[in-house]
Design a protein around this motif. Structure first.
Motif, PDB file in Angstrom:
ATOM      1  N   PHE A 142     -15.067   2.775 -47.355  1.00  0.00           N
ATOM      2  CA  PHE A 142     -15.139   4.037 -46.624  1.00  0.00           C
ATOM      3  C   PHE A 142     -13.859   4.296 -45.838  1.00  0.00           C
ATOM      4  N   TYR A 143     -13.410   3.295 -45.073  1.00  0.00           N
ATOM      5  CA  TYR A 143     -12.214   3.499 -44.261  1.00  0.00           C
ATOM      6  C   TYR A 143     -10.995   3.772 -45.132  1.00  0.00           C
ATOM      7  N   ASN A 144     -10.839   3.012 -46.211  1.00  0.00           N
ATOM      8  CA  ASN A 144      -9.668   3.185 -47.060  1.00  0.00           C
ATOM      9  C   ASN A 144      -9.706   4.481 -47.849  1.00  0.00           C
ATOM     10  N   SER A 145     -10.909   4.929 -48.206  1.00  0.00           N
ATOM     11  CA  SER A 145     -11.032   6.216 -48.877  1.00  0.00           C
ATOM     12  C   SER A 145     -10.662   7.351 -47.918  1.00  0.00           C
ATOM     13  N   PHE A 146     -11.120   7.225 -46.648  1.00  0.00           N
ATOM     14  CA  PHE A 146     -10.737   8.211 -45.633  1.00  0.00           C
ATOM     15  C   PHE A 146      -9.229   8.207 -45.416  1.00  0.00           C
ATOM     16  N   LEU A 147      -8.648   7.005 -45.320  1.00  0.00           N
ATOM     17  CA  LEU A 147      -7.215   6.882 -45.042  1.00  0.00           C
ATOM     18  C   LEU A 147      -6.370   7.519 -46.144  1.00  0.00           C
ATOM     19  N   LEU A 148      -6.777   7.322 -47.380  1.00  0.00           N
ATOM     20  CA  LEU A 148      -6.057   7.928 -48.505  1.00  0.00           C
ATOM     21  C   LEU A 148      -6.119   9.456 -48.424  1.00  0.00           C
ATOM     22  N   ALA A 149      -7.302   9.982 -48.085  1.00  0.00           N
ATOM     23  CA  ALA A 149      -7.443  11.436 -47.957  1.00  0.00           C
ATOM     24  C   ALA A 149      -6.590  11.958 -46.802  1.00  0.00           C
ATOM     25  N   PHE A 150      -6.605  11.232 -45.694  1.00  0.00           N
ATOM     26  CA  PHE A 150      -5.884  11.645 -44.492  1.00  0.00           C
ATOM     27  C   PHE A 150      -4.376  11.691 -44.742  1.00  0.00           C
ATOM     28  N   LYS A 151      -3.882  10.720 -45.509  1.00  0.00           N
ATOM     29  CA  LYS A 151      -2.432  10.613 -45.737  1.00  0.00           C
ATOM     30  C   LYS A 151      -1.934  11.455 -46.907  1.00  0.00           C
ATOM     31  N   TYR A 152      -2.766  11.545 -47.963  1.00  0.00           N
ATOM     32  CA  TYR A 152      -2.239  12.097 -49.213  1.00  0.00           C
ATOM     33  C   TYR A 152      -2.922  13.368 -49.717  1.00  0.00           C
ATOM     34  N   VAL A 153      -4.053  13.728 -49.140  1.00  0.00           N
ATOM     35  CA  VAL A 153      -4.747  14.935 -49.610  1.00  0.00           C
ATOM     36  C   VAL A 153      -4.719  16.047 -48.563  1.00  0.00           C
ATOM     37  N   TYR A 154      -5.189  15.760 -47.373  1.00  0.00           N
ATOM     38  CA  TYR A 154      -5.258  16.809 -46.338  1.00  0.00           C
ATOM     39  C   TYR A 154      -3.911  17.501 -46.102  1.00  0.00           C
ATOM     40  N   PRO A 155      -2.792  16.771 -46.029  1.00  0.00           N
ATOM     41  CA  PRO A 155      -1.505  17.445 -45.779  1.00  0.00           C
ATOM     42  C   PRO A 155      -1.088  18.417 -46.886  1.00  0.00           C
ATOM     43  N   ARG A 156      -1.674  18.320 -48.070  1.00  0.00           N
ATOM     44  CA  ARG A 156      -1.303  19.199 -49.180  1.00  0.00           C
ATOM     45  C   ARG A 156      -2.108  20.500 -49.187  1.00  0.00           C
ATOM     46  N   ALA A 157      -3.018  20.646 -48.252  1.00  0.00           N
ATOM     47  CA  ALA A 157      -3.846  21.854 -48.193  1.00  0.00           C
ATOM     48  C   ALA A 157      -3.028  23.053 -47.735  1.00  0.00           C
ATOM     49  N   ASP A 158      -3.573  24.251 -47.955  1.00  0.00           N
ATOM     50  CA  ASP A 158      -2.916  25.474 -47.476  1.00  0.00           C
ATOM     51  C   ASP A 158      -3.047  25.614 -45.961  1.00  0.00           C
ATOM     52  N   GLY A 159      -4.087  25.002 -45.416  1.00  0.00           N
ATOM     53  CA  GLY A 159      -4.283  25.073 -43.980  1.00  0.00           C
ATOM     54  C   GLY A 159      -5.233  23.984 -43.523  1.00  0.00           C
ATOM     55  N   ILE A 160      -5.195  23.679 -42.229  1.00  0.00           N
ATOM     56  CA  ILE A 160      -6.064  22.645 -41.670  1.00  0.00           C
ATOM     57  C   ILE A 160      -6.654  23.150 -40.355  1.00  0.00           C
ATOM     58  N   ILE A 161      -7.969  23.062 -40.246  1.00  0.00           N
ATOM     59  CA  ILE A 161      -8.677  23.339 -38.994  1.00  0.00           C
ATOM     60  C   ILE A 161      -8.924  21.994 -38.325  1.00  0.00           C
ATOM     61  N   THR A 162      -8.591  21.873 -37.052  1.00  0.00           N
ATOM     62  CA  THR A 162      -8.870  20.620 -36.349  1.00  0.00           C
ATOM     63  C   THR A 162      -9.723  20.897 -35.118  1.00  0.00           C
ATOM     64  N   ILE A 163     -10.450  19.876 -34.709  1.00  0.00           N
ATOM     65  CA  ILE A 163     -11.384  20.026 -33.593  1.00  0.00           C
ATOM     66  C   ILE A 163     -10.687  19.890 -32.244  1.00  0.00           C
ATOM     67  N   SER A 164      -9.467  19.329 -32.259  1.00  0.00           N
ATOM     68  CA  SER A 164      -8.728  19.144 -31.004  1.00  0.00           C
ATOM     69  C   SER A 164      -7.237  19.354 -31.238  1.00  0.00           C
ATOM     70  N   SER A 165      -6.515  19.616 -30.166  1.00  0.00           N
ATOM     71  CA  SER A 165      -5.070  19.825 -30.283  1.00  0.00           C
ATOM     72  C   SER A 165      -4.357  18.533 -30.662  1.00  0.00           C
ATOM     73  N   SER A 166      -4.867  17.384 -30.185  1.00  0.00           N
ATOM     74  CA  SER A 166      -4.244  16.100 -30.531  1.00  0.00           C
ATOM     75  C   SER A 166      -4.294  15.864 -32.026  1.00  0.00           C
ATOM     76  N   LEU A 167      -5.429  16.157 -32.639  1.00  0.00           N
ATOM     77  CA  LEU A 167      -5.561  15.985 -34.082  1.00  0.00           C
ATOM     78  C   LEU A 167      -4.690  17.004 -34.818  1.00  0.00           C
ATOM     79  N   GLY A 168      -4.615  18.212 -34.278  1.00  0.00           N
ATOM     80  CA  GLY A 168      -3.782  19.239 -34.889  1.00  0.00           C
ATOM     81  C   GLY A 168      -2.315  18.871 -34.898  1.00  0.00           C
ATOM     82  N   ASN A 169      -1.864  18.152 -33.871  1.00  0.00           N
ATOM     83  CA  ASN A 169      -0.458  17.772 -33.764  1.00  0.00           C
ATOM     84  C   ASN A 169      -0.041  16.741 -34.809  1.00  0.00           C
ATOM     85  N   VAL A 170      -1.006  16.118 -35.453  1.00  0.00           N
ATOM     86  CA  VAL A 170      -0.703  15.136 -36.491  1.00  0.00           C
ATOM     87  C   VAL A 170      -0.152  15.825 -37.736  1.00  0.00           C
TER      88      VAL A 170
END
Length: 382
Positions: A142-170
């Motif tokens: 689970f953790y490694n599947s999340f980590l792969l998505a966080f590093k290699y999938v989410y950044p390739r999206a057209d946009g990202i909604i985050t629940i906090s400004s700290s997460l958005g700054n990533v």
């Protein structure tokens, strides 16, 4: 504008059942108010339904019909297949697909489908998980599947909604918008108690995020000379005793165990204050406590320490109390302030709580509407 279609998808229950359910429902109400037509492909059983004019479709992404290792395998490796099939069969394709989180294979499949079909894809992210939060820890699937998505999938999206400004700054700031937890209920006048008893409430799953033991100790100590009680919803008495090595819980502490999410609000609304503290750890810096928003929306001020973006909203002695830290001493200082309040002062703070929720955590929030509207328009114009 022509009502553009947004498909909101993910491995969550809808419209009730999980914290994710509330998150998605609140976001959808905002998007509907902005003029979008939102449909939901959720993780529940394969059935269709309508809730609050929202058409939703169960895609079985939670694989509730399987058990044990088979279910875990399905979630990690087969996730997203049902959603892609559903999207491909829609007669009218959405302009946007908003994906609530998602492990690596799930998120990668949705990303690939959207990019192939010229559909804008946006990820809604509410956590930056730590290994200790996930089954198997650092070396688990689970953790490694999340980590792969966080590093290699989410950044390739057209946009990202985050629940906090700290997460958005990533992520790339040009591609992100912050949407804190939003109220998915109609806000009414707060419940006003005429009792001199100070009524505190905690509702949630203690896990690693919340510190409850020190609050229990302080309430027990203060109950000797003061009228005070603490109602706890979520953990059972057995769970609390095991976690904190407690032999017997004092009479000032009342344990209610798990209550359905759609029923918990009636209990929270009758309290004077919601109280919880959180350690300053990774997941608390990047997440956002939804119980804070839920409490304010019910007219119940909150006593807690400042984590995430809470400092933007929690004003000491206005809509709650800022607890300096999670120590017994700091908690006692705040509770003693509550004990000194008159009924009229409590009433004013309850009204301030509602006002804060309306101005910051509602689909009617002017600033939020502006930011989210510009975010979606800019994505489609790129």
């Amino acid at each position: 504008m022509k009502n553009k279609i947004i498909a909101y998808v993910g491995a969550f229950s809808f419209p009730f059942g999980q914290a994710a359910s509330k998150r998605v429902l609140g976001n959808i109400m905002l998007l509907q108010d902005l003029g979008y037509n939102v449909i939901v492909g959720h993780g529940g059983g394969a059935k269709e339904g309508v809730y609050n004019n929202i058409n939703h479709y169960g895609l079985n992404e939670l694989f509730s019909d399987s058990r044990g290792l088979v279910r875990l395998f399905n979630i990690i490796f087969r996730g997203g297949n049902n959603t892609v099939k559903w999207l491909s069969e829609l007669e009218v394709k959405p302009e946007y697909v908003v994906v609530y989180g998602g492990y690596y294979h799930f998120s990668k499949r949705i990303l690939k489908y959207c990019q192939t079909n010229n559909i804008k894809v946006i990820f809604d992210l509410v956590e930056w998980y730590e290994p200790s939060q996930m089954m198997g820890g650092r070396y688990g699937l689970f953790y490694n599947s999340f980590l792969l998505a966080f590093k290699y999938v989410y950044p390739r999206a057209d946009g990202i909604i985050t629940i906090s400004s700290s997460l958005g700054n990533v992520f790339n700031k040009k591609k992100t918008v912050v949407i804190p937890p939003l109220v998915a209920i109609e806000m009414n006048e707060p419940f006003i108690s005429e009792s001199n008893m100070l009524s505190l409430i905690y509702a949630g799953n203690i896990g690693n995020k919340d510190s409850l033991y020190e609050i229990i100790q302080v309430v027990d100590q203060l109950s000797i000379d003061n009228e005070i009680k603490l109602d706890i919803f979520g953990p059972s008495e057995v769970e609390l005793k095991l976690k904190y090595n407690i032999q017997e819980l004092p009479s000032s502490i009342r344990i209610h165990g798990k209550v359905k999410q759609e029923e918990i609000n009636s209990f929270i609304a009758k309290a004077d204050f919601t109280i919880f503290t959180r350690p300053d750890i990774h997941c608390n810096r990047y997440g956002f406590p939804s119980k804070f928003v839920e409490s304010l929306s019910l007219g119940v001020p909150v006593a807690t320490n400042l984590t995430s973006d809470l400092g933007q909203y929690l004003k000491d002695e206005y809509n709650g109390f800022i607890v300096e830290d999670g120590s017994k001493q700091a908690i006692e200082v705040s509770i003693r302030k509550m004990l000194k309040l008159s009924l009229e002062q409590k009433k004013i703070m309850k009204k301030n709580a509602i006002k804060t929720a309306q101005e910051n955590f509602s689909s009617k929030s002017v600033a939020l509407r502006k930011n989210v509207s510009e975010f979606f328009v800019n994505i489609i114009d790129e």
